[in-house]
Design an enzyme around this catalytic site. Sequence first.
Site, PDB file in Angstrom:
ATOM      1  N   PRO A   2      20.134   8.196  70.156  1.00  0.00           N
ATOM      2  CA  PRO A   2      20.041   8.833  71.473  1.00  0.00           C
ATOM      3  C   PRO A   2      19.157   8.034  72.413  1.00  0.00           C
ATOM      4  O   PRO A   2      18.131   7.488  72.015  1.00  0.00           O
ATOM      5  CB  PRO A   2      19.442  10.206  71.163  1.00  0.00           C
ATOM      6  CG  PRO A   2      18.770  10.041  69.839  1.00  0.00           C
ATOM      7  CD  PRO A   2      19.601   9.057  69.093  1.00  0.00           C
ATOM      8  N   GLU A   3      19.565   7.955  73.671  1.00  0.00           N
ATOM      9  CA  GLU A   3      18.806   7.250  74.687  1.00  0.00           C
ATOM     10  C   GLU A   3      18.092   8.260  75.579  1.00  0.00           C
ATOM     11  O   GLU A   3      18.129   9.471  75.319  1.00  0.00           O
ATOM     12  CB  GLU A   3      19.735   6.328  75.473  1.00  0.00           C
ATOM     13  CG  GLU A   3      20.392   5.273  74.593  1.00  0.00           C
ATOM     14  CD  GLU A   3      21.225   4.269  75.365  1.00  0.00           C
ATOM     15  OE1 GLU A   3      21.046   4.157  76.601  1.00  0.00           O
ATOM     16  OE2 GLU A   3      22.061   3.586  74.749  1.00  0.00           O
ATOM     17  N   HIS A 108      20.297  18.760  54.580  1.00  0.00           N
ATOM     18  CA  HIS A 108      19.662  17.794  55.483  1.00  0.00           C
ATOM     19  C   HIS A 108      18.680  18.463  56.454  1.00  0.00           C
ATOM     20  O   HIS A 108      18.251  17.847  57.414  1.00  0.00           O
ATOM     21  CB  HIS A 108      20.727  17.034  56.271  1.00  0.00           C
ATOM     22  CG  HIS A 108      21.664  16.253  55.400  1.00  0.00           C
ATOM     23  ND1 HIS A 108      21.239  15.257  54.544  1.00  0.00           N
ATOM     24  CD2 HIS A 108      23.023  16.340  55.248  1.00  0.00           C
ATOM     25  CE1 HIS A 108      22.276  14.752  53.912  1.00  0.00           C
ATOM     26  NE2 HIS A 108      23.366  15.400  54.302  1.00  0.00           N
TER      27      HIS A 108
END
Length: 294
Positions: A2-3, A108
């Site tokens: 992710p940016e 997870h």
Amino acid sequence: MPELPEVETVMRGLKPALEGRRIEGVLLKRPGLRFPFPERFAERLTGRTITSLSRRAKYILVSLDSGDILLIHLGMTGRFTVLSPAGARNLGEFYFEAGAGEGGEGSHDHVVLGLDDGTRVIYTDPRRFGVMDIFPEDETTSHKLLAGIGVEPLGNAFSAEYLADRFRGKAAPLKAALLDQHVVAGLGNIYVCEALYRAGLSPRRKARTLVRRKGHDPRLNALVHHIREVLSDAIAAGGSTLQDFAHTDGEAGAFQQRFLVYDREGESCQRCGRKIARLVQSGRSTFYCRKCQS
């Protein structure tokens, strides 16, 4: 990974659920993520009230009433799921892959925060490249992951004059210079490709060529404008979904539908009709138009 727009979207989505809430319990289901959890991690979180959330570069910073900061990096596959006291997922979901288990029992699901109103916040990360750390607020600028990070591209300090100063004498390609987190905080591959296209600048151009003996090339002004513009547009669209990212209402980020060059190799440039090209720079794919960008 992710940016900035995706991290900003997650941070803004978490705010209404977390700010002002007290952390009643912390369940750590493993000793760490990319790095081990710090000593007394759960103890330093338990009983503390979350006063605010913010973003620095690609990090989410959670301020606590103890004066500590909880730092979070999503890595490649990290996401949060917020469950209301009744168990319904109506306070927002933040995914990069399949959702968390209903009670944080998924294979997870690695961290579960229980809040004072009964809300549960579950951090899920299949590849475990995420990071969580806690440290005193007065160490924010000196923290090993935050020290030396450049200015925020949406902040007042980001300007053509600033870039000219940082680019002076720099032989690196323009794209590589912009991806340097010591120059600009949070910029990533997707949005640099898009901003350079909008600004008409080649990713292969040497950064120093936009600097003059006195001042800078006017195209630096356009570059700053388009970086701000593309990031703002992406945040408004909820980021970009390249795998399974979704923002606060469970919908996918929509900015990928507006890509002009990224991941469009071989397609026609919307300006000149020439085919979008791809090259590899520093191990990353760069997409651009050879005719429109110089």
